[in-house]
Design an enzyme around this catalytic site. Structure first.
Site, PDB file in Angstrom:
ATOM      1  N   SER A   1      25.013  36.440  38.477  1.00  0.00           N
ATOM      2  CA  SER A   1      23.885  37.163  39.054  1.00  0.00           C
ATOM      3  C   SER A   1      22.615  36.318  39.059  1.00  0.00           C
ATOM      4  O   SER A   1      22.604  35.203  39.561  1.00  0.00           O
ATOM      5  CB  SER A   1      23.684  38.477  38.292  1.00  0.00           C
ATOM      6  OG  SER A   1      22.833  39.342  38.998  1.00  0.00           O
TER       7      SER A   1
ATOM      8  N   ASP B   1      29.304  40.617  42.092  1.00  0.00           N
ATOM      9  CA  ASP B   1      28.541  40.224  40.914  1.00  0.00           C
ATOM     10  C   ASP B   1      29.386  40.355  39.650  1.00  0.00           C
ATOM     11  O   ASP B   1      30.030  41.381  39.420  1.00  0.00           O
ATOM     12  CB  ASP B   1      27.317  41.144  40.833  1.00  0.00           C
ATOM     13  CG  ASP B   1      26.285  40.688  39.822  1.00  0.00           C
ATOM     14  OD1 ASP B   1      26.689  40.126  38.797  1.00  0.00           O
ATOM     15  OD2 ASP B   1      25.091  40.901  40.057  1.00  0.00           O
TER      16      ASP B   1
END
Length: 848
Positions: A394, A679
């Site tokens: 991320s 993610d």
């Protein structure tokens, strides 16, 4: 599974078994380190569906109209089914289905009892049965309980016999198996057909069940301005005995009132014919006429080629050649850096140099900013050259891509790239939605679609991030970062994402995918492709169609794709728990093996399981609350590969849990058309699994965590992850005070198990920074105290995850506290390095 085999196969099989045993011993439990050839025989499997008893249905007006569907994708791409027995609670079929199965594969048959009466969901229950449990030459009759409460049963007879077909070689790494594929190329010779008036349009529809290409439609009459021979191509698995199916179709437009000027289109099949592809000679063009029935036929020009032996997907668990070359050079640099950092009398030899990895958690712009400060602190301590890996998910990946634009970033003053990040973070983001920028987005996405890429909201998000970070087009690609590690001048970057299912929670199923300058792949499966080839199309381990490598902005959108969350995961983030009532509607999975015989069971074979669907209401709610409507799709480079018969012996799989998706090989990633990469925070919000791989042999992990609500959650999740897979990891012991008010740094060591890495965990806190100008030096001026006295977390904090724009003042504060927290724990870091060095020396001493 092998049972009695033809004598001509015994030498090769013996060699394979010996190799596997030796490699498992050398690998310390992992059964195979690289790909190899294995020779396995075929078997003939017959499945006879006998009868069912006491079948109940949701239809209140009649009894069940039952049939059984059979699915065995390792032997046939088609789902077979019995005839329907109408209005009967005790249907009897006595139908037999025949399959040819290969001994190298995990052959699991699914038997689904269906009710044709039920309109919305006709699946009553399914049996998942491991065919490997049947000994060749034996007949096995089983009565499977479908619903113990109502005594519903399904009676089936299985028989496995030796096959007269000679054994064949396959390529395998012990988890995945690659068969040799066939490529069929051809044209339809439509000749000089006279133009005559007739109703509707005719076309040829060509398809090969199980092939990579779904179908091809070719007009019956050629365009006068084009070549009358239109080419087509299919890639298929030769072992599945593929057939080319040709249909001659006619489409008519029926004009009806209320349907508009276009009317309704109806397609009729005028004729159909089949051709076994495996019967064609290899590497030779042939002219064939395929009869379509009703005095119709089609002339084909065909040529088949068998795939070459070299795969384009690397099968193996070892590191890539690029990473191994890097490590060899990096150890020399790290050795010298350790000597200076620890004030050693002499430089440690390469084999004694501990491997140090940095892992950065997610957290949006907060993570991007904080990681830059943490790395700056390590640079000021002259410890960056001691670090081998930097890995992130991320927001941490956004910091990494910014740094690795410079091939020599770790040897330059980090304040320069930090200032660049500062400019990006503090600039207004409104321009990202200007008319010119939106036109740019549409133009770029249209270009991706034209190139054959699967376009999704994640790609749009990547383009928006591109503006947030650079305010212009960023042409760089991940493979460009090979220059940043060519001379081992920087830590090796590992970017993390997870492959999920669009309707399954990331906490229930997520497969870690690593992105490095050299390769992208799943260490779980031991499958990797060159970074330059990521996004291209693969089938059965071979590159089918090359696509351009995606620009790194699209990867940044994928790595930070928080918008791929399902409604259930969003609610869990807001309320602290998901929609638990939905889980109560999920499919029920039960083990239905006879407990008296379990002690005789081969541990590499699955127990038989009963799957009871939750029903149509469950499916509707699952689709609404569990689906990831914005998850990005990528071509699956493991498609067309199969699971090895003994894949459950690999530690990466949680197949011992019969409820986990890992225990359903017919549903695992190699059987899927697409990857859904999102993610890494949807699994563990820090890339621990990527640096804990035994091949990387990491000794020290510096964990930088940027989560507010749960500063130790990544450690708890990693502990569970490691426990499920038998991966060494230190025990995480914390007090209530730690949970309420975390300290700057925690050191976790397993003194009893030196194989477990030393973990230094840094929560994002503002503790002694509020009172000290630098470690050991207290603040003096009110201006200094005002700058340092701030709260990072909170509802009104400028560092909220969804906030992408900081004031310069706030940015500087966050960088400074992150830098200080590293500097203030210098002794802890040095102690960890000293301990790791000592462990390495003892290890080398024991080896020698």
């Amino acid at each position: 599974m092998l049972g009695r085999v033809p004598s001509r196969a015994l030498p090769a099989l013996a060699a394979v078994l010996f190799q596997s045993k030796e490699r498992k011993k050398a690998a310390g439990g992992r059964r195979s380190l690289t790909w190899k050839w294995e020779t396995h025989p075929y078997y003939n499997l017959s499945v006879k569906i006998l009868r069912a008893r006491n079948i109940k249905t949701t239809d209140l007006l009649s009894k069940a109209d039952c049939y059984v569907a059979l699915r065995l994708p390792t032997a046939s791409p088609l789902t077979s089914r019995t005839k329907v027995i109408y209005n009967c609670s005790d249907p009897e079929w006595n139908e037999t289905f025949h399959y040819r199965i290969h001994g190298a594969l995990k052959n699991v048959v699914e038997l689904t009892l269906c009710d044709e009466d039920v309109v919305l969901n006709d699946n009553l229950s399914s049996i998942v049965f491991d065919v490997g449990r049947i000994k060749p030459g034996r007949c096995l009759k089983r009565v499977f309980p479908l619903n113990p409460e109502t005594n519903e049963e399904l009676e089936v007879e299985f028989k496995v016999e030796e096959c007269s077909d000679p054994p064949t070689e396959v390529i395998t790494n012990g988890v995945l198996v690659a068969h040799r594929s066939l490529c069929l190329e051809g044209t339809i010779d439509r000749g000089d057909q006279p133009r005559q008036r007739e109703e509707g349009e005719k076309q040829f529809k060509l398809s090969v069940a199980g092939a990579y290409e779904k179908e091809t439609c070719i007009p019956y009459r050629p365009d006068p301005d084009q070549d009358r021979q239109t080419p087509f191509v299919f890639h298929a698995d030769r072992e599945l005995c593929p057939q080319l199916e040709v249909q001659l179709q006619q489409t008519l437009t029926i004009l009806q009132e209320g349907l508009g000027p276009g009317g309704e289109q109806q397609t009729t099949v005028l004729g159909m014919g089949c051709l076994p592809i495996s019967s064609l000679p290899l590497s030779k063009k042939v002219d064939l006429t395929v009869p379509l029935g009703k005095e119709q036929s089609v002339d084909l020009k065909l040529k088949t080629e068998e795939s070459h032996q070299d795969l384009d997907v690397r099968l193996g668990f070892d590191l890539s050649n690029g990473e191994k070359e890097y490590l060899d050079k990096r150890k020399q640099i790290a050795s010298q850096a350790l000597k200076e950092a620890l004030n050693l009398k002499e430089v440690p030899c390469k084999d004694e140099v501990p491997i140090v990895a940095i892992v950065g958690s997610g957290g949006g712009t907060r993570a991007m900013t904080s990681l830059s400060g943490n790395l700056s602190g390590l640079q000021l301590l002259n410890l960056l050259d001691c670090v081998t890996y930097v890995s992130g998910v991320s927001g941490s990946t956004w910091c990494m891509t910014s740094l690795y634009k410079d091939p020599d970033w770790s040897h330059k003053d980090l304040q320069v790239p930090i200032n660049s990040i500062r400019n990006s973070v503090t600039l207004s983001k409104s321009g990202a939605f200007s008319p010119d920028r939106i036109k740019y987005y549409f133009r770029e996405l249209a270009s991706l679609e034209k190139d054959g890429r699967k376009v999704s909201f994640t790609d749009l998000w990547g383009l928006i991030l591109e503006y947030f970070f650079y305010q212009k087009e960023n042409p760089s690609k991940l493979s460009d970062q090979q220059e940043s590690v060519r001379w081992a001048q920087n830590p090796y970057p590992i970017y993390g994402g997870v492959n999920v299912r669009i309707n399954v929670s990331g906490s229930d199923f997520a497969e870690w995918c690593e992105f490095t300058p050299h390769e992208v792949g799943f260490r779980k499966y031991g499958a990797f492709v060159r970074t330059e080839d990521f996004g291209s199309e693969f089938f059965m381990g071979h590159l089918i169609r090359r696509r351009q490598e995606p620009r790194i902005c699209y990867l940044e959108g994928m790595w930070g794709s928080a918008f791929a969350a399902s409604l259930d995961e969003i609610w869990a983030e807001v309320a602290g728990t998901g929609f638990a009532w939905i889980d109560s509607l999920k499919d029920v999975i039960k083990v239905v093996d006879d407990s008296r015989k379990l002690h005789l069971r081969d541990p590499l074979q699955f127990k038989t399981r009963l799957v009871m669907p939750g029903g149509i209401l469950s499916q509707i709610f699952q689709d609404i609350f569990k689906s990831r409507f914005t998850a990005g799709e990528s071509y699956n480079f493991t498609r067309g590969l199969y699971l090895h018969r003994d894949y459950v012996d690999i530690t990466e799989f949680v197949a011992w849990n019969g409820h986990h998706l890992d225990a359903f090989p017919n549903q695992l990633t190699p059987m899927e058309e697409n990857l859904y990469l999102v993610d890494g925070g949807f699994s563990i919000n820090s890339p621990f699994p990527l640096v804990l791989q035994p091949e990387r042999d990491v000794d020290v992990i510096l964990s930088f965590n940027y989560s507010w609500e749960a500063p130790f959650e990544v450690l708890e999740l990693t502990t569970r992850y490691c426990k499920e897979r038998g991966i060494p990891f230190p025990k995480i012991i914390l007090t209530n005070e730690d949970q309420k008010k975390p300290k700057e740094c925690y050191m976790f060591v397993d003194a009893e198990n030196p194989k477990a890495p030393i973990v230094l965990h840094f929560p994002l806190v503002n503790d002694t920074f509020q009172k000290h100008k630098s470690p050991g030096v207290e603040l003096q001026t009110e201006e200094e105290k005002s700058f340092r006295n701030f709260v990072i977390a909170g509802r009104d904090s400028p560092y909220r995850t969804r906030n992408f724009t900081y004031e310069p003042y706030h940015f500087d504060r966050l960088v400074e506290v992150s830098r200080y927290n590293v500097l203030n724990n210098k002794e802890t870091i040095l102690n960890a390095l000293n301990l790791a060095l000592t462990r390495r020396k003892l290890k080398q001493k024991n080896i020698n």
